[in-house]
Design a protein around this motif. Structure first.
Motif, PDB file in Angstrom:
ATOM      1  N   VAL A   1      -2.749  -4.773  -3.918  1.00 21.49           N
ATOM      2  CA  VAL A   1      -1.308  -4.677  -3.689  1.00 21.49           C
ATOM      3  C   VAL A   1      -0.639  -3.865  -4.792  1.00 21.49           C
ATOM      4  O   VAL A   1       0.167  -2.961  -4.527  1.00 21.49           O
ATOM      5  CB  VAL A   1      -0.684  -6.091  -3.600  1.00 21.49           C
ATOM      6  CG1 VAL A   1       0.842  -6.003  -3.563  1.00 21.49           C
ATOM      7  CG2 VAL A   1      -1.201  -6.827  -2.369  1.00 21.49           C
TER       8      VAL A   1
ATOM      9  N   SER B   1      -8.909  -1.794  -3.890  1.00 19.68           N
ATOM     10  CA  SER B   1      -8.036  -1.199  -2.877  1.00 19.68           C
ATOM     11  C   SER B   1      -8.178  -1.933  -1.554  1.00 19.68           C
ATOM     12  O   SER B   1      -9.096  -2.742  -1.353  1.00 19.68           O
ATOM     13  CB  SER B   1      -8.383   0.276  -2.679  1.00 19.68           C
ATOM     14  OG  SER B   1      -9.657   0.408  -2.052  1.00 19.68           O
ATOM     15  N   MET B   2      -7.271  -1.655  -0.627  1.00 23.64           N
ATOM     16  CA  MET B   2      -7.358  -2.242   0.702  1.00 23.64           C
ATOM     17  C   MET B   2      -8.642  -1.825   1.421  1.00 23.64           C
ATOM     18  O   MET B   2      -9.303  -2.665   2.047  1.00 23.64           O
ATOM     19  CB  MET B   2      -6.123  -1.886   1.538  1.00 23.64           C
ATOM     20  CG  MET B   2      -4.818  -2.455   1.017  1.00 23.64           C
ATOM     21  SD  MET B   2      -4.823  -4.272   0.941  1.00 23.64           S
ATOM     22  CE  MET B   2      -3.164  -4.561   0.272  1.00 23.64           C
TER      23      MET B   2
ATOM     24  N   ASP C   1      -2.763  -0.089  -5.085  1.00 19.65           N
ATOM     25  CA  ASP C   1      -3.037   0.714  -3.886  1.00 19.65           C
ATOM     26  C   ASP C   1      -1.852   0.724  -2.936  1.00 19.65           C
ATOM     27  O   ASP C   1      -1.412   1.791  -2.496  1.00 19.65           O
ATOM     28  CB  ASP C   1      -4.282   0.162  -3.178  1.00 19.65           C
ATOM     29  CG  ASP C   1      -4.703   1.005  -1.975  1.00 19.65           C
ATOM     30  OD1 ASP C   1      -4.375   2.199  -1.943  1.00 19.65           O
ATOM     31  OD2 ASP C   1      -5.385   0.469  -1.076  1.00 19.65           O
ATOM     32  N   TYR C   2      -1.284  -0.462  -2.636  1.00 21.74           N
ATOM     33  CA  TYR C   2      -0.157  -0.522  -1.697  1.00 21.74           C
ATOM     34  C   TYR C   2       1.140  -0.002  -2.315  1.00 21.74           C
ATOM     35  O   TYR C   2       1.771   0.919  -1.780  1.00 21.74           O
ATOM     36  CB  TYR C   2       0.029  -1.962  -1.207  1.00 21.74           C
ATOM     37  CG  TYR C   2       1.284  -2.151  -0.374  1.00 21.74           C
ATOM     38  CD1 TYR C   2       1.338  -1.702   0.937  1.00 21.74           C
ATOM     39  CD2 TYR C   2       2.427  -2.754  -0.916  1.00 21.74           C
ATOM     40  CE1 TYR C   2       2.487  -1.856   1.703  1.00 21.74           C
ATOM     41  CE2 TYR C   2       3.575  -2.912  -0.156  1.00 21.74           C
ATOM     42  CZ  TYR C   2       3.607  -2.458   1.149  1.00 21.74           C
ATOM     43  OH  TYR C   2       4.744  -2.590   1.890  1.00 21.74           O
TER      44      TYR C   2
ATOM     45  N   TYR D   1      -1.395   0.297   6.065  1.00 21.52           N
ATOM     46  CA  TYR D   1      -0.514  -0.235   5.022  1.00 21.52           C
ATOM     47  C   TYR D   1       0.789  -0.780   5.601  1.00 21.52           C
ATOM     48  O   TYR D   1       1.455  -1.603   4.967  1.00 21.52           O
ATOM     49  CB  TYR D   1      -0.236   0.842   3.966  1.00 21.52           C
ATOM     50  CG  TYR D   1      -1.478   1.202   3.189  1.00 21.52           C
ATOM     51  CD1 TYR D   1      -1.876   0.451   2.085  1.00 21.52           C
ATOM     52  CD2 TYR D   1      -2.286   2.263   3.580  1.00 21.52           C
ATOM     53  CE1 TYR D   1      -3.040   0.763   1.387  1.00 21.52           C
ATOM     54  CE2 TYR D   1      -3.450   2.584   2.894  1.00 21.52           C
ATOM     55  CZ  TYR D   1      -3.824   1.823   1.800  1.00 21.52           C
ATOM     56  OH  TYR D   1      -4.982   2.122   1.128  1.00 21.52           O
TER      57      TYR D   1
ATOM     58  N   GLY E   1       1.689  -4.530   4.420  1.00 21.71           N
ATOM     59  CA  GLY E   1       3.019  -4.756   3.854  1.00 21.71           C
ATOM     60  C   GLY E   1       3.720  -5.916   4.521  1.00 21.71           C
ATOM     61  O   GLY E   1       4.354  -6.747   3.862  1.00 21.71           O
TER      62      GLY E   1
END
Length: 523
Positions: free
Chosen positions: A229, A508-509, A232-233, A88, A92
């Motif tokens: 994003v 999600s990522m 999840d982030y 992450y 980011g």
């Protein structure tokens, strides 16, 4: 070393390219012309959401220099882990690059669209990117690794034997400055190609797909990334109060007028200070890193780029070496995905605090140039010092002023005010840093925004997420960036993933990586 942490990145001295005839198609032109095509003739302007401040109301340059030097001397704690998987950190940074690229001058333009629209990967008005792919990997070209067994796991690059061989053929070259960031970019390329394949893409018929088909693929690609994003982030980075407040009651400091056509809204405070919290999450080394024995050091990540021409990329093939391809199992948690049985405890990011990696704390001055081949020993600048001085040059508000205006806006909407650091809580326990505040008491009431964001994350979040002010600014800015997209999921409350996901209501990522291919391609 890498431009992601250089002075030129803090206040980029890039040349503006005038938009030329838009009727040309990307497939008929060269890469440099293609990049010119996607430049905006009238680049979006940043906005001082807390007002532009004169130097008389800001801490002195001498105080900032002293504080920056003290931070550079602060002992680095390599075991200072957050509970955020390390992947992450770089997603980011990728998000920041997609919405913000600070131009030169006191009134810098934004050389990206502020919307989270993935125009840093695929320009909005294009369906292809020039360049040859590896093994016919899909409509978006993906570069081959070097070695006897090549794999489509690198950025597309200029071919061997041509001028600037190895140069990345991507829209935003900053994404090649740092290996994990470049691998995020590759993942987005592979994700697009996987969606295209799901929608029936056939390389033999690539010229037969119309605009409606391309826009559908792009919409699916973009909306699933936005979901990752947003759901999840951001919940990992910002505090719960700020996340739920913005999601339920809307924004109060970042205004876009609810239109994807309005691009002059991105907070300069975000691009030049607050979003730089990610530097502290970067670890000095990672163990293990796929096929690399022992530690994979931050300096080696930096060298694995065209601009820095280290021995990892600067091989005879000018391609990424195969054993440096990312093993995503080490960086993200794949529990609940199709690879649940292979999921392991991922490496954690560093805490969000004032603990900067030595490789980032001092950087070579040659990073002013496009290439940094032979940095002179000792010819360095301090990242902390330059970040705070840049904020001073741009007239960014002090942290105290930002808190005051944010709280006034929240209270006016019947929302609770943010807690804030008291003067005695602003210095750290480090003796050198405390002495700077004793010698420069102005810093206690006129604290640089970047320093304050990291210090409040330490105090209020234990370094595992941003503090109240940082959370509010980051949450509102990225929420606004998603809203500003022409395909925003925020205008579709009933939106749910149409691609396989580990969670019922959002993507999600890890879901993105799974859709793009095996999380460990060389495993």
């Amino acid at each position: 070393m890498a431009r992601h942490a250089q002075k030129a990145y803090l206040a980029r001295q890039n040349k503006r390219i005038t938009l030329f005839e838009r009727r040309k198609t990307p497939k008929d032109i060269g890469h440099d012309e293609f990049l010119a095509l996607v430049q905006l003739a009238n680049a979006p302007a940043y906005k001082h959401v807390f007002g532009r401040h004169e130097k008389t109301g800001l801490p002195s340059i001498n105080a900032l220099v002293a504080l920056g030097e003290a931070l550079a001397r602060k002992p680095y704690e390599s075991s200072d882990d957050s509970d955020i998987p390390a992947g992450y950190t770089y997603f980011g940074q990728f998000i920041l690059h997609d919405i913000s690229f600070i131009g030169p001058g006191k009134d810098p333009a934004n050389d990206r669209t502020p919307a989270l629209d993935l125009d840093s990967v695929l320009p909005i008005d294009a369906s292809v990117i020039p360049g040859s792919g590896c093994h016919g990997s899909g409509p978006l070209p993906i570069g081959c690794t070097s070695g006897s067994v090549v794999m489509p796991e690198d950025l597309p690059r200029v071919d061997l034997g041509l001028p600037e061989e190895g140069k990345p053929l991507i829209v935003d070259n900053r994404n090649d400055d740092f290996l994990p960031l470049a691998q995020c970019h590759v993942a987005l390329l592979k994700f697009f190609n996987a969606i295209a394949k799901k929608e029936g893409y056939d390389p033999a018929k690539k010229g037969s797909y119309g605009n409606v088909w391309w826009q559908k693929v792009r919409r699916i690609w973009l909306q699933h990334f936005q979901s990752a994003v947003l759901h999840d982030y951001l919940p990992r980075i910002v505090d719960r109060c700020s996340f739920h407040s913005v999601m339920q009651h809307g924004r109060c400091i970042v205004k876009t007028n609810g239109s994807s056509q309005n691009q002059d809204w991105l907070p300069l405070e975000f691009g030049a200070a607050v979003a730089r919290f990610g530097h502290s999450m970067i670890r000095d080394s990672y163990r293990p890193w796929n096929g690399i024995e022992g530690l994979a050091r931050l300096s080696e990540f930096m060298e694995s780029s065209y601009a820095n021409s280290g021995d990892k990329l600067n091989s005879s093939a000018h391609r990424l070496l195969r054993n440096w391809v990312t093993n995503w199992f080490l960086l993200l948690d794949f529990s609940g995905t199709a690879y649940d049985a292979l999921a392991i405890e991922p490496i954690k990011a560093g805490k969000i605090n004032l603990n900067l990696s030595p490789a980032l704390a001092s950087l070579p001055n040659c990073l002013f140039e496009d290439l940094c081949l032979n940095p002179a020993p000792g010819d360095v600048f301090g990242l902390a010092e330059e970040t705070m001085k840049t904020g001073h040059e741009l007239g960014l508000a002090t942290a105290q002023h930002a808190v005051s205006l944010t709280n006034a806006a929240l209270v006016s909407k019947q929302q609770p005010a943010l807690p804030y650091l008291l003067p005695e809580q602003i210095p750290t326990d480090d003796p050198s840093i405390r002495q700077v505040f004793i010698d420069n008491p102005e810093l206690l009431t006129r604290t640089p925004l970047w320093y304050y964001i990291l210090r409040e994350a330490e105090h209020f979040g234990g370094g595992c997420h941003l503090g109240p002010l940082g959370s509010r600014i980051v949450m509102e800015t990225i929420h606004a960036a998603i809203e500003s997209s022409a395909n925003s999921i925020l205008f579709q409350p009933a939106w749910r993933p149409e691609l396989p996901s580990a969670h019922l209501g959002y993507f999600s990522m890890p879901d993105l990586i799974v859709m793009a291919g095996h999380p460990n391609p060389i495993g």
